[in-house]
Enzyme design. Structure first.
Site, short mmCIF file in Angstrom:
data_model
loop_
_atom_site.label_atom_id
_atom_site.label_comp_id
_atom_site.label_asym_id
_atom_site.label_seq_id
_atom_site.Cartn_x
_atom_site.Cartn_y
_atom_site.Cartn_z
CE LYS A 35 -4.09 0.08 2.21
NZ LYS A 35 -5.10 0.19 3.29
NE ARG A 154 -22.14 11.34 4.38
CZ ARG A 154 -22.70 12.12 3.46
NH1 ARG A 154 -23.85 11.79 2.94
NH2 ARG A 154 -22.12 13.21 3.04
CE LYS A 204 -18.17 6.02 14.00
NZ LYS A 204 -18.41 6.75 12.77
CG ASN A 208 -21.86 4.59 12.98
OD1 ASN A 208 -22.06 5.69 12.47
ND2 ASN A 208 -20.82 3.85 12.65
CG ASP A 251 -33.48 7.39 0.83
OD1 ASP A 251 -34.61 7.89 0.62
OD2 ASP A 251 -32.42 8.03 0.72
CB ALA A 252 -37.55 1.81 2.08
N GLY A 257 -25.59 -2.06 4.91
CA GLY A 257 -24.39 -2.90 5.04
C GLY A 257 -23.18 -2.02 5.24
CB CYS A 260 -19.39 1.68 9.71
SG CYS A 260 -17.75 2.25 9.24
N1 LIG Z 1 -14.47 3.25 6.67
C1 LIG Z 1 -15.25 4.17 7.22
O1 LIG Z 1 -16.13 4.73 6.58
C2 LIG Z 1 -15.05 4.57 8.66
C3 LIG Z 1 -15.61 5.78 9.10
C4 LIG Z 1 -15.44 6.15 10.45
C5 LIG Z 1 -14.73 5.32 11.31
N2 LIG Z 1 -14.19 4.16 10.84
C6 LIG Z 1 -13.37 3.36 11.77
O2 LIG Z 1 -12.00 3.67 11.52
C7 LIG Z 1 -11.18 2.51 11.71
C8 LIG Z 1 -10.41 2.19 10.45
O3 LIG Z 1 -11.33 1.87 9.43
P1 LIG Z 1 -10.92 1.86 7.88
O4 LIG Z 1 -12.17 1.62 7.11
O5 LIG Z 1 -10.08 3.04 7.58
O6 LIG Z 1 -10.00 0.54 7.84
P2 LIG Z 1 -9.05 0.04 6.65
O7 LIG Z 1 -9.01 -1.44 6.77
O8 LIG Z 1 -9.47 0.67 5.37
O9 LIG Z 1 -7.63 0.64 7.03
C9 LIG Z 1 -6.90 0.30 8.17
C10 LIG Z 1 -5.41 0.30 7.83
O10 LIG Z 1 -4.66 0.08 9.03
C11 LIG Z 1 -3.50 -0.66 8.69
N3 LIG Z 1 -2.91 -1.24 9.90
C12 LIG Z 1 -3.36 -2.25 10.67
N4 LIG Z 1 -2.53 -2.46 11.70
C13 LIG Z 1 -1.52 -1.55 11.60
C14 LIG Z 1 -0.35 -1.28 12.37
N5 LIG Z 1 -0.07 -1.96 13.46
N6 LIG Z 1 0.44 -0.28 11.95
C15 LIG Z 1 0.17 0.42 10.84
N7 LIG Z 1 -0.91 0.20 10.08
C16 LIG Z 1 -1.76 -0.77 10.46
C17 LIG Z 1 -4.01 -1.68 7.69
O11 LIG Z 1 -2.94 -2.20 6.91
C18 LIG Z 1 -4.98 -0.81 6.87
O12 LIG Z 1 -4.36 -0.23 5.74
C19 LIG Z 1 -12.14 1.41 12.17
O13 LIG Z 1 -12.21 1.42 13.57
C20 LIG Z 1 -13.48 1.86 11.60
O14 LIG Z 1 -14.57 1.34 12.33
C21 LIG Z 1 -14.32 3.77 9.54
O1 LIG Z 2 -31.46 5.98 3.90
C1 LIG Z 2 -30.56 5.14 3.81
C2 LIG Z 2 -29.20 5.45 4.02
C3 LIG Z 2 -28.25 4.45 3.90
N1 LIG Z 2 -28.62 3.17 3.59
C4 LIG Z 2 -27.59 2.10 3.54
O2 LIG Z 2 -26.87 2.12 4.77
C5 LIG Z 2 -25.53 1.70 4.59
C6 LIG Z 2 -24.55 2.69 5.18
O3 LIG Z 2 -24.60 3.91 4.46
P1 LIG Z 2 -23.77 5.21 4.90
O4 LIG Z 2 -24.07 5.50 6.30
O5 LIG Z 2 -24.02 6.27 3.92
O6 LIG Z 2 -22.28 4.67 4.69
P2 LIG Z 2 -20.98 4.49 5.61
O7 LIG Z 2 -19.85 4.95 4.78
O8 LIG Z 2 -20.99 3.10 6.15
O9 LIG Z 2 -21.11 5.55 6.82
C7 LIG Z 2 -21.63 5.21 8.11
O10 LIG Z 2 -20.61 4.57 8.89
C8 LIG Z 2 -19.40 5.36 9.04
C9 LIG Z 2 -18.40 4.48 9.78
O11 LIG Z 2 -18.61 4.49 11.14
C10 LIG Z 2 -19.74 6.65 9.77
O12 LIG Z 2 -18.55 7.42 9.94
C11 LIG Z 2 -20.80 7.43 8.97
O13 LIG Z 2 -21.16 8.60 9.69
C12 LIG Z 2 -22.03 6.53 8.78
O14 LIG Z 2 -23.00 7.19 7.97
C13 LIG Z 2 -25.37 1.49 3.08
O15 LIG Z 2 -25.52 0.12 2.78
C14 LIG Z 2 -26.51 2.31 2.49
O16 LIG Z 2 -26.91 1.84 1.24
C15 LIG Z 2 -29.95 2.85 3.38
O17 LIG Z 2 -30.29 1.70 3.13
N2 LIG Z 2 -30.89 3.85 3.49
#
Ligand SMILES: NC(=O)c1ccc[n+]([C@@H]2O[C@H](COP(=O)([O-])OP(=O)(O)OC[C@H]3O[C@@H](n4cnc5c(N)ncnc54)[C@H](O)[C@@H]3O)[C@@H](O)[C@H]2O)c1
Ligand SMILES: O=c1ccn([C@@H]2O[C@H](COP(=O)(O)OP(=O)(O)O[C@H]3O[C@H](CO)[C@@H](O)[C@H](O)[C@H]3O)[C@@H](O)[C@H]2O)c(=O)[nH]1
Length: 430
Positions: A35, A154, A204, A208, A251-252, A257, A260
């Protein structure tokens, strides 16, 4: 300020890039050498609108760099953000081993005062554990502060959400790190709320779970709409105009999925259980979500009867629009259900096909969305990609052996589809 982000995934890469964009000096660390190599050679490990340009701009400006070395990241920065995965365990609780091992690595590399900020989504009280771990493993015995700064971005809108957050939550034990953390976020001009660490961690999970609850609520209402001939979109519009409710996340669909909602719901239920509270409301949110998928599959079975050897086109594989992420994608789940019934699938997604190939086998991947329906008994819409609204519907109808369209995202107008000659079935609408 000099900042390091440990974990360069969806959260770490976008956060690091946006911090650089507002003028901070940022190192993004990841233990995945491929990466970091890819990023250092100008490549992108994920698809996120607007991200590639922003990364390039900030790398060129010398504000953003990538490394596999946590020690370098800790030495060169004042504030260290943790953005590593917190995946679910089989019993729904959170696997905190990534957080623990990063805390140990940081502790081992610290030679002066640092602020360690947890951005990963973690169960309440994790901050205390991170503090204890750093104290135990820090040989230099230097001072440090731990803070919680949950991320609300998101996927698919991550850059915009980070540049224009609704709020920034900062959880602290003492006032000492507050000034620095406020300075980091000042350029974003967002409301900042400062709480204790437990409250920040809970914000958080509570947020969610509430958003997931909103979706399950409208999905449950969609069942009543189907039983009565009412229209769930009109119900959602009417509900959403009440400022106390709001139209967003009503939105139904065939269910929510992603990486998160499903894991954070399970985690919150599990933590509550450990704290002596049965969060039955959230268990119901999960059950409704599960049933919503089953009901959609049943709708397809009720119409097509036997699926064995039938050809079905599926539009959408990502868990939502604007992303290549397929983690816990309802669209993939649907494909697996249909395959189990014996259907042969032709599938398309604007961005997620490469990632889907690792988990979805024995399907035909089709590059052009207008060709997916070719020779199929029915077409299914599984992800809310806006481009699907631009389908060449005339061509789709002609290329289907039977003009049946199941819309799991309510993208089209039912009357219009019928006037175009489709047998059109959607969610919670007549
Ligand atoms: N994806 C989202 O939309 C989202 C939004 C808000 C919060 N979060 C939270 O943020 C966190 C990270 O989620 P993500 O989706 O970015 O995960 P991700 O899997 O996309 O990225 C995590 C990265 O951490 C790296 N990693 C793991 N162990 C490590 C180490 N010891 N040193 C250095 N790098 C290391 C992995 O190689 C990977 O690239 C989770 O707790 C998730 O729940 C995710
Ligand atoms: O009205 C709606 C809105 C969303 N979805 C579905 O819900 C899921 C999650 O959608 P969304 O919340 O937009 O995506 P994420 O990127 O997973 O973001 C959520 O999860 C993140 C990780 O924690 C948070 O940071 C965000 O605030 C939170 O919205 C998806 O499958 C969407 O298709 C629906 O079915 N109906």
């Amino acid at each position: 300020m000099k900042l390091t982000i440990i974990g360069t995934g969806y959260v770490g890469l976008v956060t690091g890039t946006c911090f650089a964009e507002v003028g901070h000096q940022v190192i993004c660390v990841d233990r995945d050498e491929d990466k970091i190599k890819l990023l250092n050679s100008g490549g992108m490990p994920i698809y996120e609108p607007g991200l590639e340009e922003l990364v390039k701009k900030n790398v060129d400006a010398g504000r953003l760099s990538f490394s596999t070395c946590t020690k370098e990241g800790v030495e060169k920065s004042d504030v260290i953000f943790i953005a590593v995965p917190t995946p679910p365990m089989p019993d729904g609780s959170v696997d905190l081993s990534f957080i623990e091992s990063v805390a140990r690595e940081i502790a081992g590399a610290m030679t002066s005062y640092k602020i360690i900020v947890d951005k990963s989504t973690v169960p309440v009280k994790t901050g205390d554990k991170v503090s204890e771990t750093i104290k135990r493993y820090c040989k230099a015995k230097v001072e440090f502060d731990v803070a919680s700064n949950p991320e609300f971005l998101r996927e698919g809108f991550a850059v915009d959400d980070l540049m224009h957050p609704d709020r920034v939550v900062i959880g602290v034990k003492t006032q000492r790190p507050v000034q620095a953390l406020k300075e980091i976020y000042a350029p974003f001009e967002a409301p900042i709320i400062v709480t204790d660490i437990n409250s920040a961690e809970l914000i958080k999970h509570a947020a969610n779970s509430f958003l997931a609850l909103k979706i399950s609520y409208i999905n449950a209402v969609s069942v009543i709409c189907e039983a009565t001939g009412a229209n769930v979109q009109e119900v959602a519009n009417g509900m959403g105009m009440d400022g106390r409710i709001g139209r967003r996340f009503l939105d139904a669909s065939l269910g929510f999925g992603g990486s998160c909602f499903p894991k954070d719901l399970s985690a919150f239920i599990k933590i509550s259980e450990q704290l002596g509270y049965d969060f039955a409301l959230l268990k119901e949110v999960q059950r409704i979500n599960h049933d919503q998928m089953n009901r959609f599959v049943k709708k397809i079975l009720d119409t097509l009867w036997v699926l064995k050897d039938k050809k079905i086109g599926v539009l959408g594989l990502a868990f939502k629009q604007n992303t290549d992420d397929i983690r816990m994608s309802p669209a993939i789940d649907l494909c697996l259900h249909l395959q189990k019934e014996g259907a042969k699938l032709r599938v398309h997604d604007p961005k997620a096909m490469e990632k889907a190939k690792a988990v979805l086998h024995n399907v035909t991947y089709v590059d052009d969305m207008d060709e997916v329906a070719e020779g199929c008994d029915a077409l299914v819409i599984a992800t809310e990609w806006p481009e699907f609204k631009k389908l060449d519907l005339e061509r789709v109808r002609k290329s289907l052996t039977h003009p049946i369209l199941f819309d799991g995202r309510n993208l089209f107008d039912a009357k219009e589809m019928e006037s175009l000659g489709f047998i059109y079935k959607s969610i919670g609408r007549p």
